[in-house]
Design a protein around this motif. Structure first.
Motif, PDB file in Angstrom:
ATOM      1  N   PHE A 124      -1.357 -15.728  -0.955  1.00 13.69           N
ATOM      2  CA  PHE A 124      -1.378 -14.446  -1.663  1.00 13.69           C
ATOM      3  C   PHE A 124      -0.253 -14.418  -2.691  1.00 13.69           C
ATOM      4  CE2 PHE A 124      -2.945 -13.648   2.679  1.00 13.69           C
ATOM      5  CZ  PHE A 124      -4.248 -13.288   2.363  1.00 13.69           C
ATOM      6  N   SER A 125      -0.589 -14.101  -3.925  1.00 12.78           N
ATOM      7  CA  SER A 125       0.497 -13.990  -4.899  1.00 12.78           C
ATOM      8  C   SER A 125       0.881 -12.530  -5.119  1.00 12.78           C
ATOM      9  CB  SER A 125       0.130 -14.674  -6.219  1.00 12.78           C
ATOM     10  OG  SER A 125      -1.222 -14.485  -6.493  1.00 12.78           O
ATOM     11  N   GLY A 126      -0.025 -11.616  -4.791  1.00 13.83           N
ATOM     12  CA  GLY A 126       0.297 -10.197  -4.921  1.00 13.83           C
ATOM     13  C   GLY A 126       0.484  -9.573  -3.553  1.00 13.83           C
ATOM     14  N   PRO A 127       0.895  -8.304  -3.516  1.00 12.46           N
ATOM     15  CA  PRO A 127       1.104  -7.638  -2.223  1.00 12.46           C
ATOM     16  C   PRO A 127      -0.199  -7.544  -1.427  1.00 12.46           C
ATOM     17  CG  PRO A 127       1.887  -6.268  -4.054  1.00 12.46           C
ATOM     18  CD  PRO A 127       1.186  -7.429  -4.664  1.00 12.46           C
ATOM     19  N   LEU A 128      -0.073  -7.755  -0.101  1.00 11.24           N
ATOM     20  CA  LEU A 128      -1.228  -7.679   0.791  1.00 11.24           C
ATOM     21  C   LEU A 128      -1.135  -6.370   1.579  1.00 11.24           C
ATOM     22  CD1 LEU A 128      -3.689  -9.240   1.898  1.00 11.24           C
ATOM     23  CD2 LEU A 128      -2.169 -10.247   3.606  1.00 11.24           C
ATOM     24  N   LEU A 129      -2.229  -5.624   1.566  1.00 17.77           N
ATOM     25  CA  LEU A 129      -2.266  -4.346   2.283  1.00 17.77           C
ATOM     26  C   LEU A 129      -3.408  -4.375   3.279  1.00 17.77           C
ATOM     27  CD1 LEU A 129      -1.980  -2.176  -0.933  1.00 17.77           C
ATOM     28  CD2 LEU A 129      -0.230  -2.291   0.845  1.00 17.77           C
ATOM     29  N   ARG A 130      -3.325  -3.550   4.327  1.00 13.88           N
ATOM     30  CA  ARG A 130      -4.457  -3.404   5.237  1.00 13.88           C
ATOM     31  C   ARG A 130      -4.918  -1.948   5.205  1.00 13.88           C
ATOM     32  NH1 ARG A 130      -3.628  -3.895  11.547  1.00 13.88           N
ATOM     33  NH2 ARG A 130      -3.083  -1.724  11.158  1.00 13.88           N
ATOM     34  N   LEU A 131      -6.202  -1.771   4.960  1.00 12.33           N
ATOM     35  CA  LEU A 131      -6.764  -0.422   4.887  1.00 12.33           C
ATOM     36  C   LEU A 131      -7.669  -0.161   6.074  1.00 12.33           C
ATOM     37  CD1 LEU A 131      -5.889  -0.782   1.873  1.00 12.33           C
ATOM     38  CD2 LEU A 131      -7.938   0.500   1.250  1.00 12.33           C
TER      39      LEU A 131
ATOM     40  N   ILE B 217      -3.250   3.146   5.603  1.00 12.05           N
ATOM     41  CA  ILE B 217      -2.874   1.993   4.781  1.00 12.05           C
ATOM     42  C   ILE B 217      -1.513   1.493   5.269  1.00 12.05           C
ATOM     43  CG2 ILE B 217      -1.759   3.406   2.969  1.00 12.05           C
ATOM     44  CD1 ILE B 217      -2.973   1.373   0.929  1.00 12.05           C
ATOM     45  N   VAL B 218      -1.367   0.176   5.366  1.00 11.23           N
ATOM     46  CA  VAL B 218      -0.054  -0.411   5.685  1.00 11.23           C
ATOM     47  C   VAL B 218       0.100  -1.722   4.922  1.00 11.23           C
ATOM     48  CG1 VAL B 218       0.570   0.466   7.979  1.00 11.23           C
ATOM     49  CG2 VAL B 218      -1.050  -1.427   7.807  1.00 11.23           C
ATOM     50  N   PRO B 219       1.335  -2.076   4.566  1.00 13.81           N
ATOM     51  CA  PRO B 219       1.551  -3.421   4.017  1.00 13.81           C
ATOM     52  C   PRO B 219       1.377  -4.438   5.140  1.00 13.81           C
ATOM     53  CG  PRO B 219       3.634  -2.252   4.253  1.00 13.81           C
ATOM     54  CD  PRO B 219       2.557  -1.297   4.679  1.00 13.81           C
ATOM     55  N   ALA B 220       0.846  -5.605   4.824  1.00 15.18           N
ATOM     56  CA  ALA B 220       0.600  -6.619   5.856  1.00 15.18           C
ATOM     57  C   ALA B 220       1.708  -7.664   5.815  1.00 15.18           C
ATOM     58  CB  ALA B 220      -0.754  -7.270   5.618  1.00 15.18           C
ATOM     59  N   LYS B 221       2.336  -7.879   6.957  1.00 10.40           N
ATOM     60  CA  LYS B 221       3.414  -8.855   7.061  1.00 10.40           C
ATOM     61  C   LYS B 221       3.024  -9.805   8.183  1.00 10.40           C
ATOM     62  CE  LYS B 221       8.446  -8.720   7.464  1.00 10.40           C
ATOM     63  NZ  LYS B 221       8.822  -8.690   8.897  1.00 10.40           N
ATOM     64  N   TYR B 222       2.890 -11.064   7.887  1.00  7.70           N
ATOM     65  CA  TYR B 222       2.432 -11.977   8.930  1.00  7.70           C
ATOM     66  C   TYR B 222       3.147 -13.316   8.787  1.00  7.70           C
ATOM     67  CZ  TYR B 222      -0.164 -14.324   5.320  1.00  7.70           C
ATOM     68  OH  TYR B 222      -0.476 -14.996   4.188  1.00  7.70           O
TER      69      TYR B 222
ATOM     70  N   LEU C  52      -0.737   8.187  -2.303  1.00  6.33           N
ATOM     71  CA  LEU C  52      -2.030   8.436  -1.643  1.00  6.33           C
ATOM     72  C   LEU C  52      -1.944   9.681  -0.757  1.00  6.33           C
ATOM     73  CD1 LEU C  52      -2.939   4.740  -0.722  1.00  6.33           C
ATOM     74  CD2 LEU C  52      -3.850   6.112  -2.617  1.00  6.33           C
ATOM     75  N   LYS C  53      -2.957  10.514  -0.857  1.00  5.93           N
ATOM     76  CA  LYS C  53      -2.923  11.781  -0.113  1.00  5.93           C
ATOM     77  C   LYS C  53      -3.769  11.700   1.156  1.00  5.93           C
ATOM     78  CE  LYS C  53      -1.347  14.086  -3.957  1.00  5.93           C
ATOM     79  NZ  LYS C  53      -0.970  12.810  -4.612  1.00  5.93           N
ATOM     80  N   LEU C  54      -4.818  10.884   1.141  1.00  4.85           N
ATOM     81  CA  LEU C  54      -5.749  10.860   2.272  1.00  4.85           C
ATOM     82  C   LEU C  54      -5.515   9.676   3.198  1.00  4.85           C
ATOM     83  CD1 LEU C  54      -9.069  11.915   0.459  1.00  4.85           C
ATOM     84  CD2 LEU C  54      -7.465  13.341   1.729  1.00  4.85           C
ATOM     85  N   PHE C  55      -4.747   8.680   2.755  1.00  3.47           N
ATOM     86  CA  PHE C  55      -4.455   7.502   3.586  1.00  3.47           C
ATOM     87  C   PHE C  55      -3.080   7.687   4.215  1.00  3.47           C
ATOM     88  CE2 PHE C  55      -7.661   5.975   0.739  1.00  3.47           C
ATOM     89  CZ  PHE C  55      -8.358   4.987   1.434  1.00  3.47           C
ATOM     90  N   GLY C  56      -3.035   7.798   5.545  1.00  7.59           N
ATOM     91  CA  GLY C  56      -1.746   7.857   6.218  1.00  7.59           C
ATOM     92  C   GLY C  56      -1.118   6.471   6.251  1.00  7.59           C
ATOM     93  N   ILE C  57       0.204   6.413   6.290  1.00  2.00           N
ATOM     94  CA  ILE C  57       0.883   5.125   6.424  1.00  2.00           C
ATOM     95  C   ILE C  57       1.132   4.946   7.920  1.00  2.00           C
ATOM     96  CG2 ILE C  57       2.884   3.731   5.748  1.00  2.00           C
ATOM     97  CD1 ILE C  57       3.199   5.641   3.333  1.00  2.00           C
ATOM     98  N   GLY C  58       0.304   4.146   8.567  1.00  7.21           N
ATOM     99  CA  GLY C  58       0.408   4.012  10.018  1.00  7.21           C
ATOM    100  C   GLY C  58      -0.352   2.788  10.490  1.00  7.21           C
ATOM    101  N   ALA C  59       0.101   2.224  11.607  1.00  2.57           N
ATOM    102  CA  ALA C  59      -0.403   0.909  12.007  1.00  2.57           C
ATOM    103  C   ALA C  59      -1.657   0.959  12.883  1.00  2.57           C
ATOM    104  CB  ALA C  59       0.698   0.143  12.731  1.00  2.57           C
ATOM    105  N   SER C  60      -1.678   1.810  13.911  1.00  2.00           N
ATOM    106  CA  SER C  60      -2.768   1.667  14.885  1.00  2.00           C
ATOM    107  C   SER C  60      -4.046   2.314  14.352  1.00  2.00           C
ATOM    108  CB  SER C  60      -2.380   2.279  16.232  1.00  2.00           C
ATOM    109  OG  SER C  60      -3.369   1.920  17.177  1.00  2.00           O
TER     110      SER C  60
ATOM    111  N   GLY D  57      -9.044   5.097  14.594  1.00  2.00           N
ATOM    112  CA  GLY D  57      -9.253   6.533  14.733  1.00  2.00           C
ATOM    113  C   GLY D  57     -10.161   7.032  13.621  1.00  2.00           C
ATOM    114  N   TYR D  58     -10.325   8.348  13.534  1.00  2.00           N
ATOM    115  CA  TYR D  58     -11.241   8.906  12.540  1.00  2.00           C
ATOM    116  C   TYR D  58     -10.610   9.024  11.168  1.00  2.00           C
ATOM    117  CZ  TYR D  58      -8.695  13.077  14.058  1.00  2.00           C
ATOM    118  OH  TYR D  58      -7.710  13.966  14.387  1.00  2.00           O
ATOM    119  N   GLU D  59      -9.305   8.684  11.059  1.00  2.00           N
ATOM    120  CA  GLU D  59      -8.586   8.918   9.808  1.00  2.00           C
ATOM    121  C   GLU D  59      -8.313   7.613   9.055  1.00  2.00           C
ATOM    122  OE1 GLU D  59      -7.426   8.538  12.734  1.00  2.00           O
ATOM    123  OE2 GLU D  59      -5.421   7.695  12.661  1.00  2.00           O
ATOM    124  N   SER D  60      -8.194   7.723   7.736  1.00  2.00           N
ATOM    125  CA  SER D  60      -7.906   6.529   6.929  1.00  2.00           C
ATOM    126  C   SER D  60      -6.417   6.226   6.934  1.00  2.00           C
ATOM    127  CB  SER D  60      -8.401   6.743   5.496  1.00  2.00           C
ATOM    128  OG  SER D  60      -9.809   6.749   5.496  1.00  2.00           O
TER     129      SER D  60
END
Ligand code: PLP
Length: 389
Positions: free
Chosen positions: A354-361, A338-343, A322-330, A333-336
């Motif tokens: 969930f049987s597949g990977p869970l992501l937060r966008l 994505i992070v994997p969700a671990k809970y 992905l080019k427009l989605f930063g990998i970051g948690a907080s 902000g104005y930017e998109s």
């Protein structure tokens, strides 16, 4: 006045003649005469300038603007982070021997604070399934119920008025982490919440450059909560107050754009074969949609995404491409992002399975069509990685 107008005009009543308040830096506040200094001993420490710890003009302007956003809020309380707001709210409600009941989908560090630190002070914590009737779970010593809707990472809605009724009938306070909807999209105090928390770090500041927490309460609870914040030594720098105030002016405009973009991207994702489920209460297919529609007036840009089962390298190929989605948690902000969700969950069966990977966008303020194109090429990378795996 309507909310957008209040946001522009509140917190600007100073005598400074500028559009924005100055960044007033201070620890020491000088008093003119000995008598003034002695008089300061009997004045309310939160009334005007008393000590830098309790704020200067910049903080007061931000407090005023935030207060105008939450009907019923006596005077917004500023904290140096969202997590500080959470811990202060809880500490203001409990003493040794008490119990708190927390939604099993609450932000991880909220749970850690309860399980580790409240425990040390002799306060016990148990958890409730975010969809359940809490009345049977209230203990004689329960003094606070803590909810977060929708839940962190898994996005379960909760029936806030029902939680408030149950808590109040029991003599307990309802605390809510309202960071997702913000006061813009959910009037927490108006729905029975006693202490409404914002991680101002997210949408209030809105530009990923400030750490901030905010608390809104009605008048009787303001003093005890404000005292805890001050007595624990919490203070927010005038620079951060200034930046948050600048971000806050465009909160309504930004949130409308985040919502529009998130709905567009979420609906597109729902039609993709690589996607098992989109977790977003604003979607009619979401199990929390009816409650969201009844109580909230909008949705922000944050939602969950369950992919069809995929091995870790295949998931990594998708995320890394992905080019427009930063990998970051907080978020917020104005930017998109994505992070994997671990809970983790405490109450058996509360987690959506969930049987597949869970992501937060997080959908930022980019053009949603560009974000969709980016995700589309990401799915092509996922397919290519799957084919060679
Ligand atoms: C729902 C929620 N509440 C609270 C916080 C904590 O805010 P802060 O990072 O400002 O401590 C976060 C941060 O990610 C959050 O997502």
């Amino acid at each position: 006045m309507k909310k957008d107008t209040r946001l522009v005009h509140s917190g600007r009543g100073g005598e400074w003649q500028l559009v924005n308040p100055p960044v007033s830096r201070a620890s020491t506040i000088l008093q003119g005469r000995l008598a003034d200094y002695e008089a300061s001993w009997t004045r309310d420490r939160f009334d005007g300038l008393s000590y830098g710890l309790h704020g200067t003009h910049t903080a007061f302007a931000l407090e005023e603007a935030l207060t105008s956003l939450e009907p019923g809020c006596h005077r917004a309380i500023l904290l140096p982070s969202g997590l500080a707001a959470i811990s202060v709210a809880l500490l203001a409600c409990v003493k040794a021997g008490d119990h708190v009941l927390v939604a099993d989908c609450a932000y991880g560090p909220t749970r850690k604070f309860c399980d580790q630190y409240l425990k040390r002070f002799g306060v016990s914590t148990s958890y409730f399934d975010p969809g359940s009737d809490i009345r049977p779970l209230l203990q004689p010593a329960t003094r606070a119920v803590f909810c977060e809707a929708p839940g962190s990472l898994t996005f379960e809605m909760q029936d806030i008025p029902a939680l408030a009724d149950a808590a109040h009938a029991h003599g307990a306070r309802l605390i809510m982490d309202n960071t997702w909807a913000t006061p813009w999209f959910f009037d927490a105090l108006g729905h029975g919440v006693d202490i409404a928390i914002q991680a101002g770090t997210k949408y209030i500041a809105g530009h990923s450059d400030v750490m901030l927490g905010c608390i809104a309460t009605r008048e009787p609870l303001w003093r005890p909560v404000r005292d805890v914040a001050a007595d624990y030594g919490y203070s927010v720098s005038p620079d951060d107050c200034y930046l948050a105030l600048r971000g806050l002016r465009s909160l309504g405009v930004r949130l409308r754009a985040h919502q529009e973009g998130a709905l567009r991207v979420a609906q597109w994702l729902q039609g993709r074969p690589e996607v098992a489920r989109v977790l977003f209460p604003a979607l009619p297919s979401d199990p929390g949609h009816a409650i969201w529609k009844r109580d909230f007036t909008g949705a922000c840009g944050l939602f969950g995404l369950e992919l069809q089962p995929a091995a870790r390298p295949v998931l990594a190929a998708f995320v890394d491409s992905l080019k427009l989605f930063g990998i970051g948690a907080s978020w917020g902000g104005y930017e998109s992002l994505i992070v994997p969700a671990k809970y983790t969950r405490v109450v058996a069966g509360t987690a959506a399975k969930f049987s597949g990977p869970l992501l937060r966008l997080h959908i930022g303020l980019e053009d949603p069509e560009d974000l969709i194109a980016d995700l589309e090429q990401g799915f092509a990378a996922l397919a290519a990685a799957g084919a060679t795996a």
